[in-house]
Design an enzyme around this catalytic site. Structure first.
Site, PDB file in Angstrom:
ATOM      1  N   HIS A  74      65.330  -8.129   0.671  1.00  0.00           N
ATOM      2  CA  HIS A  74      64.922  -7.378   1.859  1.00  0.00           C
ATOM      3  C   HIS A  74      63.451  -6.977   1.836  1.00  0.00           C
ATOM      4  CE1 HIS A  74      69.302  -6.553   1.224  1.00  0.00           C
ATOM      5  NE2 HIS A  74      69.317  -6.989   2.458  1.00  0.00           N
TER       6      HIS A  74
ATOM      7  N   SER B   8      75.424  -4.427   5.787  1.00  0.00           N
ATOM      8  CA  SER B   8      74.740  -5.676   6.118  1.00  0.00           C
ATOM      9  C   SER B   8      74.407  -5.688   7.600  1.00  0.00           C
ATOM     10  CB  SER B   8      75.621  -6.880   5.768  1.00  0.00           C
ATOM     11  OG  SER B   8      75.114  -8.067   6.347  1.00  0.00           O
ATOM     12  N   SER B   9      73.119  -5.600   7.919  1.00  0.00           N
ATOM     13  CA  SER B   9      72.707  -5.544   9.317  1.00  0.00           C
ATOM     14  C   SER B   9      73.136  -6.782  10.080  1.00  0.00           C
ATOM     15  CB  SER B   9      71.175  -5.381   9.400  1.00  0.00           C
ATOM     16  OG  SER B   9      70.738  -5.417  10.746  1.00  0.00           O
ATOM     17  N   ASN B  10      72.912  -7.959   9.512  1.00  0.00           N
ATOM     18  CA  ASN B  10      73.233  -9.174  10.270  1.00  0.00           C
ATOM     19  C   ASN B  10      74.739  -9.308  10.492  1.00  0.00           C
ATOM     20  OD1 ASN B  10      74.369 -11.574   8.437  1.00  0.00           O
ATOM     21  ND2 ASN B  10      72.932 -10.400   7.188  1.00  0.00           N
TER      22      ASN B  10
ATOM     23  N   THR C 255      64.189  -8.807  10.787  1.00  0.00           N
ATOM     24  CA  THR C 255      64.634 -10.200  10.942  1.00  0.00           C
ATOM     25  C   THR C 255      66.129 -10.345  11.217  1.00  0.00           C
ATOM     26  OG1 THR C 255      65.034 -10.479   8.569  1.00  0.00           O
ATOM     27  CG2 THR C 255      62.816 -11.008   9.391  1.00  0.00           C
TER      28      THR C 255
ATOM     29  N   CYS D 155      65.184 -14.065  12.252  1.00  0.00           N
ATOM     30  CA  CYS D 155      65.202 -15.304  11.488  1.00  0.00           C
ATOM     31  C   CYS D 155      66.165 -16.326  12.090  1.00  0.00           C
ATOM     32  CB  CYS D 155      65.539 -15.018  10.024  1.00  0.00           C
ATOM     33  SG  CYS D 155      67.291 -14.880   9.656  1.00  0.00           S
TER      34      CYS D 155
ATOM     35  N   HIS E 170      66.956   1.018   6.918  1.00  0.00           N
ATOM     36  CA  HIS E 170      67.288  -0.289   6.361  1.00  0.00           C
ATOM     37  C   HIS E 170      66.209  -0.697   5.362  1.00  0.00           C
ATOM     38  CE1 HIS E 170      67.942  -4.654   6.133  1.00  0.00           C
ATOM     39  NE2 HIS E 170      69.180  -4.392   6.489  1.00  0.00           N
TER      40      HIS E 170
ATOM     41  N   GLU F  63      64.779  -3.447   4.681  1.00  0.00           N
ATOM     42  CA  GLU F  63      63.720  -4.297   5.236  1.00  0.00           C
ATOM     43  C   GLU F  63      62.703  -3.473   6.019  1.00  0.00           C
ATOM     44  OE1 GLU F  63      63.077  -7.925   8.427  1.00  0.00           O
ATOM     45  OE2 GLU F  63      65.021  -7.770   7.432  1.00  0.00           O
TER      46      GLU F  63
ATOM     47  N   CYS G  85      62.814 -12.475   0.997  1.00  0.00           N
ATOM     48  CA  CYS G  85      62.971 -13.662   1.836  1.00  0.00           C
ATOM     49  C   CYS G  85      61.613 -14.042   2.417  1.00  0.00           C
ATOM     50  CB  CYS G  85      63.959 -13.382   2.961  1.00  0.00           C
ATOM     51  SG  CYS G  85      64.063 -14.717   4.178  1.00  0.00           S
TER      52      CYS G  85
END
Length: 324
Positions: free
Chosen positions: A90, A239-241, A181, A211, A140, A142, A112
């Protein structure tokens, strides 16, 4: 990355259940790279290898790496002298590698590359004397890492369209926007539209910050969810995604359930369900998908189809220290 599933029917009693498995799903190139960095570091340095924060947001992955000798800590101060340390996928504030270097630690950056790209964009916007509007979720990792790339006070967090309306900057302020992302493509588009409507001169990133893997997984869920009464999303609560995939499925009209393992499935959830969808967040390994398919076969006769909306062939290089 995702093996195709042939149509199968179990011998279990009950009405047949149609299972639509989204592709792409699961691990992205950034997650593959981060995990390989930890595994290669363990091979080269030997255990223990310390990792600042979870390498990726998935308990199964973290526990697997712990079993191999990785030690996960929250802060660099928890890392003893003389051992290697890895920074999570992150990203981290600039102060973290500076501190690690000052302590003489061998460190590896598993950030990443797509997150690193956002970091570089942030630096360039500050060099151009622009204030950055950063679209993301407070707290978060990131977001914390990206804010840590620029001087304090030069970036403002935007979480909603309403936040845009509350901004104190004048119409002609020198502004730029960037984003986390792993956000919802649709939500981010709405926020960007609001920003550009209020600040027409705002500088946009040269390419979308969300992303490819996040976009692809959301697109795949949009494809299957309208055909499903229920969609399972394999992923961690932090987990955000993965959370965004749940939201995407719900907006498409399906019930959506975030699960971490097959054992989380309540058989009652399948009552009255004819078609169920399945996807996995970018930090969830394919093994967990296989487990869920096996569990559903235990519960119902199953007819399985994989719905492919994109092919992913992106890979990222490892840090130079591990290229042996």
């Amino acid at each position: 990355m995702n093996a195709p599933f042939p149509s199968t029917t179990s011998s279990a009693s009950g009405l047949p259940l149609r299972l639509l498995i989204a592709a792409p799903r699961g691990f992205c190139a950034g997650v593959d790279r981060a995990i390989e960095i930890v595994e290669r570091a363990l091979e080269i340095y030997g255990p223990p290898v310390y990792v600042r924060h979870e390498i990726v947001h998935n308990k199964f992955v973290v526990d697997s790496l712990k079993a191999k000798g990785a030690v996960f800590v929250e802060e660099l101060s928890d890392v003893p002298d003389g051992v290697p340390v890895i920074f999570s996928a992150h990203g981290v504030p600039k102060s973290v590698p500076v501190e690690a270097t000052a302590r003489g630690l061998d460190w590896l950056d598993a950030t990443c590359p797509l997150v690193s790209k956002v970091h570089r964009q942030a630096e360039r916007q500050i060099e151009a004397d622009r204030h950055i509007l950063f679209i993301g979720h407070a707290g978060h990792p990131e977001v914390i890492g990206t804010f840590g790339q620029v001087p304090e006070g030069t970036m403002t967090l935007i979480e909603t369209v309403e936040d845009v309306a509350a901004l104190p900057f004048p119409y002609d302020a020198k502004l730029a926007y960037l984003s986390q992302t792993t956000l919802s493509v649709d939500d981010t588009a709405a926020i960007i539209k609001a920003i550009e409507a209020r600040y027409p001169q705002v500088a946009a990133p040269k390419a979308e910050d969300i992303c490819y893997a996040t976009s692809n997984r959301q697109a795949a869920v949009k494809q299957i969810a309208p055909m499903c009464q229920l969609v399972f999303v394999i992923g961690a609560p932090n987990s955000s995604n993965s959370l965004r995939l749940v939201e995407v499925a719900q907006r498409a009209g399906a019930r959506a359930q975030l699960i971490q393992r097959a054992e989380d499935i309540d058989p009652a959830w399948l009552d009255g369900v004819e078609t169920v969808g399945l996807t996995a967040g970018a930090s969830a390994p394919e093994q967990l998908v296989d487990e869920v398919v096996a569990r559903l076969k235990e519960l119902r006769d199953l007819v399985t189809d994989e719905v492919v909306t994109a092919k992913e062939r992106i890979t990222f290089k490892l840090p130079r220290q591990l290229m042996q």
